[in-house]
Design an enzyme around this catalytic site. Structure first.
Site, PDB file in Angstrom:
ATOM      1  CD1 TRP A  99       3.225  -7.853   2.182  1.00  0.00           C
ATOM      2  CD2 TRP A  99       3.669  -6.666   0.331  1.00  0.00           C
ATOM      3  NE1 TRP A  99       2.381  -6.768   2.160  1.00  0.00           N
ATOM      4  CE2 TRP A  99       2.634  -6.024   1.050  1.00  0.00           C
ATOM      5  CE3 TRP A  99       4.111  -6.105  -0.864  1.00  0.00           C
ATOM      6  CZ2 TRP A  99       2.029  -4.834   0.600  1.00  0.00           C
ATOM      7  CZ3 TRP A  99       3.514  -4.923  -1.308  1.00  0.00           C
ATOM      8  CH2 TRP A  99       2.490  -4.311  -0.577  1.00  0.00           C
ATOM      9  CG  ASP A 166       9.723  -7.303   3.264  1.00  0.00           C
ATOM     10  OD1 ASP A 166       9.711  -6.446   4.167  1.00  0.00           O
ATOM     11  OD2 ASP A 166       8.859  -7.340   2.359  1.00  0.00           O
ATOM     12  CE  LYS A 190       2.910  -2.123   5.951  1.00  0.00           C
ATOM     13  NZ  LYS A 190       3.760  -2.705   4.932  1.00  0.00           N
TER      14      LYS A 190
HETATM   15  C1  LIG Z   1       3.790  -3.052   3.462  1.00  0.00           C
HETATM   16  C2  LIG Z   1       4.749  -4.098   3.057  1.00  0.00           C
HETATM   17  C3  LIG Z   1       5.521  -3.995   1.886  1.00  0.00           C
HETATM   18  C4  LIG Z   1       5.367  -2.849   0.905  1.00  0.00           C
HETATM   19  O1  LIG Z   1       5.990  -1.733   1.382  1.00  0.00           O
HETATM   20  P1  LIG Z   1       6.089  -0.396   0.494  1.00  0.00           P
HETATM   21  O2  LIG Z   1       6.944   0.466   1.354  1.00  0.00           O
HETATM   22  O3  LIG Z   1       4.691   0.110   0.326  1.00  0.00           O
HETATM   23  O4  LIG Z   1       6.706  -0.743  -0.802  1.00  0.00           O
HETATM   24  C5  LIG Z   1       6.436  -4.997   1.609  1.00  0.00           C
HETATM   25  N1  LIG Z   1       6.596  -6.042   2.434  1.00  0.00           N
HETATM   26  C6  LIG Z   1       5.866  -6.186   3.563  1.00  0.00           C
HETATM   27  C7  LIG Z   1       6.093  -7.370   4.448  1.00  0.00           C
HETATM   28  C8  LIG Z   1       4.928  -5.213   3.903  1.00  0.00           C
HETATM   29  O5  LIG Z   1       4.209  -5.349   5.028  1.00  0.00           O
END
Ligand SMILES: *Cc1c(COP(=O)(O)O)cnc(C)c1O
Length: 358
Positions: A99, A166, A190
């Site tokens: 990511w 993030d 999540k």
């Molecule tokens: C799941 C995830 C993403 C992607 O998220 P989307 O909402 O599907 O774009 C990005 N960063 C991390 C750390 C993730 O766990």
């Protein structure tokens, strides 16, 4: 049979959150309408949005000068919105997994990207240390929890430039010193709610410093000025996020949550460390409290599929590891009860005993 949901995302939500959401889908607060079929400009929906924002601020202890936004597009759209709004000349990125890499790749479309450190040399099984954050960068981007590789940054970095994080997979899992961050963002699916809504916590005074044209919908300012209602927001996911935050508050907030998460993670990592056939993949001090990655030891590798089948037959859901790590991954997010971790450990122990005694 009782299911134990270890899915990485979308993932487990508290039972009462799902129940309250389904009630509101049928009839919101007895108004005779579904939360899905009322105007986002209505008094009833505005109250939902306000409560979600207020709880977000209260539970994460967000200081003045920050805005909380609920947008569409997922965390992946933030990979582009962040540089669109902040990158003038150069940005710094910490590469701790897939990511993080995707985020940095997107930023390269907007200017120079300096990767200050990477753990790619060891398949991202650790968090790099001792790197220097360049003072001439417009911001420094990190991924606090690496969902795929099972590593986590366990501190709030001191950064000379706005820190952008993030936090898709560890938001609300522990206290965060928000004042150290310029932007915190993530997909809700999540730890917070269903897929479809993205949270963005943004410090207002870091905006307005780039001189490029920013498309209206990709400009944070648009959404700040309109209280996340420039266009129709993801109404139903926002309702569920609000319910999850209410559940978290009732439970005692992020400090209490962190204690529970630590208890679960410690129990599971100890079981892996004590095992003769399983072994963890992440370096000990970088281990994630949210995503526990483990594999079969080399000499037992051919038992992997059999363990997966056995675990499934015992009600374990979503423990197959991501293809870039292999083996197994147990995501033990906020809503996953201790009881499920104990059930997984019992399953691992039974399997091991059975295999070693045959
Ligand atoms: C799941 C995830 C993403 C992607 O998220 P989307 O909402 O599907 O774009 C990005 N960063 C991390 C750390 C993730 O766990």
């Amino acid at each position: 049979m009782k299911k134990h949901n270890f899915s990485a995302g979308p993932s487990i939500l508290p039972g009462e959150v799902i129940e309250n959401t389904s009630k509101a889908v049928s009839d919101l607060n007895g108004i005779g309408l579904s939360v899905m079929e009322i105007s986002h400009r209505s008094k009833d929906f505005q109250a939902i949005m306000d409560e979600a924002v207020d709880l977000f601020k209260e539970l994460l202890d967000i200081p003045n000068g920050y805005q909380v936004l609920f947008l569409g597009g997922g965390a992946s759209l933030q990979f582009c919105m962040v540089p669109f709004n902040l990158l003038g000349k150069k940005a710094a990125y910490l590469e701790t997994g897939s990511w993080a890499k995707k985020a940095a790749k997107e930023a390269k479309n907007f200017g120079e990207v300096e990767v200050v450190a990477s753990s790619g040399d060891k398949n991202y099984n650790y968090i790099p240390e001792g790197f220097k954050i360049p003072e001439d960068a417009d911001y420094f981007h990190i991924t606090t929890n690496n969902t795929i590789f099972g590593t986590q940054i366990h501190e709030d970095y001191d950064s000379p430039v706005p820190l952008v994080a993030d936090m898709s997979s560890d938001i609300f899992s522990r206290p965060v010193n928000v004042s150290k961050y310029g932007i915190i963002y993530g997909g809700a699916q999540k730890n917070l709610g269903p897929a479809g809504v993205t949270f963005v916590v943004v410090k207002e005074d870091i905006l307005g410093k780039v001189d490029r044209m920013i498309p209206t919908m990709l400009n944070y300012k648009t959404h700040i000025d309109n209280g996340s209602m420039f266009n129709t927001p993801p109404c139903l996911p926002i309702f569920t996020v609000k319910e999850t935050l209410k559940w978290l508050k009732k439970l005692g907030g992020v400090k209490k949550m962190e204690e529970k998460n630590r208890e679960k993670a410690t129990l599971l990592y100890n079981a892996i460390d004590d095992s003769k056939i399983f072994t963890g993949t992440a370096e000990e001090k970088s281990r994630s409290m949210m995503n526990v990655c483990f594999v079969m030891k080399k000499e037992y590798e051919d038992l992997s599929d059999e363990f997966l089948k056995y675990a499934q037959s015992n009600g374990m859901v979503g423990i197959k590891g991501h293809r870039s790590v292999g083996g197994f991954r147990a995501s033990i997010y906020n809503a996953l009860p201790l009881e499920s971790v104990k059930a997984l450990i019992a399953t691992m122990n039974e399997f091991e005993e059975c295999m070693l005694n045959n």
